[in-house]
Design a protein around this motif. Structure first.
Motif, mmCIF file in Angstrom:
data_model
loop_
_atom_site.group_PDB
_atom_site.id
_atom_site.type_symbol
_atom_site.label_atom_id
_atom_site.label_comp_id
_atom_site.label_asym_id
_atom_site.label_seq_id
_atom_site.Cartn_x
_atom_site.Cartn_y
_atom_site.Cartn_z
ATOM 1 N N GLN A 117 0.817 -1.212 0.000
ATOM 2 C CA GLN A 117 0.000 0.000 0.000
ATOM 3 C C GLN A 117 0.856 1.269 0.000
ATOM 4 N N PRO A 118 1.897 1.374 0.845
ATOM 5 C CA PRO A 118 2.731 2.584 0.784
ATOM 6 C C PRO A 118 3.354 2.778 -0.593
ATOM 7 N N TYR A 119 3.806 1.699 -1.191
ATOM 8 C CA TYR A 119 4.410 1.793 -2.524
ATOM 9 C C TYR A 119 3.385 2.277 -3.547
ATOM 10 N N ARG A 120 2.188 1.704 -3.499
ATOM 11 C CA ARG A 120 1.157 2.086 -4.469
ATOM 12 C C ARG A 120 0.790 3.561 -4.338
ATOM 13 N N ILE A 121 0.692 4.047 -3.100
ATOM 14 C CA ILE A 121 0.375 5.472 -2.900
ATOM 15 C C ILE A 121 1.527 6.339 -3.374
ATOM 16 N N LEU A 122 2.758 5.974 -3.012
ATOM 17 C CA LEU A 122 3.910 6.759 -3.473
ATOM 18 C C LEU A 122 4.002 6.761 -4.989
ATOM 19 N N ALA A 123 3.780 5.610 -5.604
ATOM 20 C CA ALA A 123 3.839 5.524 -7.061
ATOM 21 C C ALA A 123 2.787 6.433 -7.697
ATOM 22 N N PHE A 124 1.584 6.407 -7.159
ATOM 23 C CA PHE A 124 0.520 7.258 -7.696
ATOM 24 C C PHE A 124 0.876 8.735 -7.549
ATOM 25 N N LEU A 125 1.307 9.135 -6.355
ATOM 26 C CA LEU A 125 1.642 10.540 -6.125
ATOM 27 C C LEU A 125 2.861 10.964 -6.935
ATOM 28 N N ALA A 126 3.832 10.070 -7.096
ATOM 29 C CA ALA A 126 5.021 10.395 -7.894
ATOM 30 C C ALA A 126 4.653 10.572 -9.357
ATOM 31 N N GLU A 127 3.715 9.768 -9.825
ATOM 32 C CA GLU A 127 3.266 9.863 -11.216
ATOM 33 C C GLU A 127 2.546 11.185 -11.475
ATOM 34 N N HIS A 128 1.964 11.744 -10.422
ATOM 35 C CA HIS A 128 1.214 13.003 -10.520
ATOM 36 C C HIS A 128 1.842 14.049 -9.590
ATOM 37 N N ASP A 129 3.158 14.212 -9.720
ATOM 38 C CA ASP A 129 3.888 15.061 -8.783
ATOM 39 C C ASP A 129 3.574 16.548 -8.914
ATOM 40 N N ASP A 130 2.787 16.910 -9.912
ATOM 41 C CA ASP A 130 2.398 18.307 -10.081
ATOM 42 C C ASP A 130 1.000 18.585 -9.528
ATOM 43 N N GLN A 131 0.446 17.616 -8.776
ATOM 44 C CA GLN A 131 -0.902 17.753 -8.231
ATOM 45 C C GLN A 131 -0.954 17.269 -6.791
ATOM 46 N N ALA A 132 -2.003 17.661 -6.085
ATOM 47 C CA ALA A 132 -2.275 17.176 -4.732
ATOM 48 C C ALA A 132 -3.680 16.594 -4.728
ATOM 49 N N PHE A 133 -3.902 15.589 -3.889
ATOM 50 C CA PHE A 133 -5.147 14.834 -3.907
ATOM 51 C C PHE A 133 -5.726 14.674 -2.510
ATOM 52 N N THR A 134 -7.038 14.502 -2.435
ATOM 53 C CA THR A 134 -7.690 14.170 -1.166
ATOM 54 C C THR A 134 -7.512 12.670 -0.920
ATOM 55 N N GLN A 135 -7.761 12.253 0.309
ATOM 56 C CA GLN A 135 -7.684 10.825 0.618
ATOM 57 C C GLN A 135 -8.683 10.032 -0.212
ATOM 58 N N THR A 136 -9.859 10.589 -0.432
ATOM 59 C CA THR A 136 -10.873 9.906 -1.239
ATOM 60 C C THR A 136 -10.377 9.702 -2.667
ATOM 61 N N GLU A 137 -9.753 10.726 -3.238
ATOM 62 C CA GLU A 137 -9.225 10.597 -4.600
ATOM 63 C C GLU A 137 -8.113 9.548 -4.663
ATOM 64 N N ILE A 138 -7.259 9.521 -3.654
ATOM 65 C CA ILE A 138 -6.186 8.523 -3.612
ATOM 66 C C ILE A 138 -6.796 7.123 -3.506
ATOM 67 N N HIS A 139 -7.801 6.973 -2.672
ATOM 68 C CA HIS A 139 -8.519 5.696 -2.552
ATOM 69 C C HIS A 139 -9.074 5.267 -3.910
ATOM 70 N N GLU A 140 -9.751 6.176 -4.599
ATOM 71 C CA GLU A 140 -10.381 5.851 -5.876
ATOM 72 C C GLU A 140 -9.350 5.502 -6.947
ATOM 73 N N GLU A 141 -8.211 6.163 -6.943
ATOM 74 C CA GLU A 141 -7.191 5.940 -7.968
ATOM 75 C C GLU A 141 -6.325 4.718 -7.704
ATOM 76 N N THR A 142 -6.126 4.367 -6.437
ATOM 77 C CA THR A 142 -5.226 3.253 -6.110
ATOM 78 C C THR A 142 -5.964 1.968 -5.774
ATOM 79 N N GLY A 143 -7.258 2.073 -5.433
ATOM 80 C CA GLY A 143 -8.017 0.898 -5.039
ATOM 81 C C GLY A 143 -7.735 0.433 -3.618
ATOM 82 N N ILE A 144 -6.969 1.224 -2.872
ATOM 83 C CA ILE A 144 -6.687 0.890 -1.476
ATOM 84 C C ILE A 144 -7.914 1.249 -0.648
ATOM 85 N N LYS A 145 -8.250 0.404 0.316
ATOM 86 C CA LYS A 145 -9.429 0.661 1.150
ATOM 87 C C LYS A 145 -9.373 2.060 1.739
ATOM 88 N N ARG A 146 -10.511 2.706 1.714
ATOM 89 C CA ARG A 146 -10.617 4.089 2.192
ATOM 90 C C ARG A 146 -10.065 4.248 3.603
#
Length: 107
Positions: A23-52
């Motif tokens: 899970q930490p890797y998946r979140i870091l990978a997602f945020l690194a891929e979109h390093d020019d943006q910031a996201f809410t926890q809900t958006e991170i949940h929706e994009e990574t499939g990690i439980k809310r």
């Protein structure tokens, strides 16, 4: 596999597994891929499939280690050399999986 409490207290990195697929890797990978943006926890949940319910805990642990930052409701990848290397590695990995190995004419 458990670890001793001394190792847990002295080495917080041991308590956070950032190996590929975690899970930490998946979140870091997602945020690194979109390093020019910031996201809410809900958006991170929706994009990574990690439980809310897990997203917030993982983000907090990543923030404790200086790997992510947040302001208000929004979270983003941290700005430091270690993460720049992680982001570059992710970009290279993504590019290699989308390369056209057959050339432009599909032959």
């Amino acid at each position: 596999m458990s670890i001793g409490i001394d190792a847990f207290d002295d080495e917080p990195e041991a308590a956070l597994d950032v190996a590929s697929g975690t899970q930490p890797y998946r979140i870091l990978a997602f945020l690194a891929e979109h390093d020019d943006q910031a996201f809410t926890q809900t958006e991170i949940h929706e994009e990574t499939g990690i439980k809310r319910g897990s997203v917030g805990a993982v983000l907090s642990r990543l923030e404790d280690r200086g790997l992510v930052r947040h302001r208000g409701r929004y979270w983003a990848i941290a700005e430091n050399e270690r993460l720049a290397s992680f982001a570059a590695q992710q970009a290279a990995s993504s590019a290699s999986t989308t390369d056209d190995y057959y050339g432009e004419d599909g032959a």
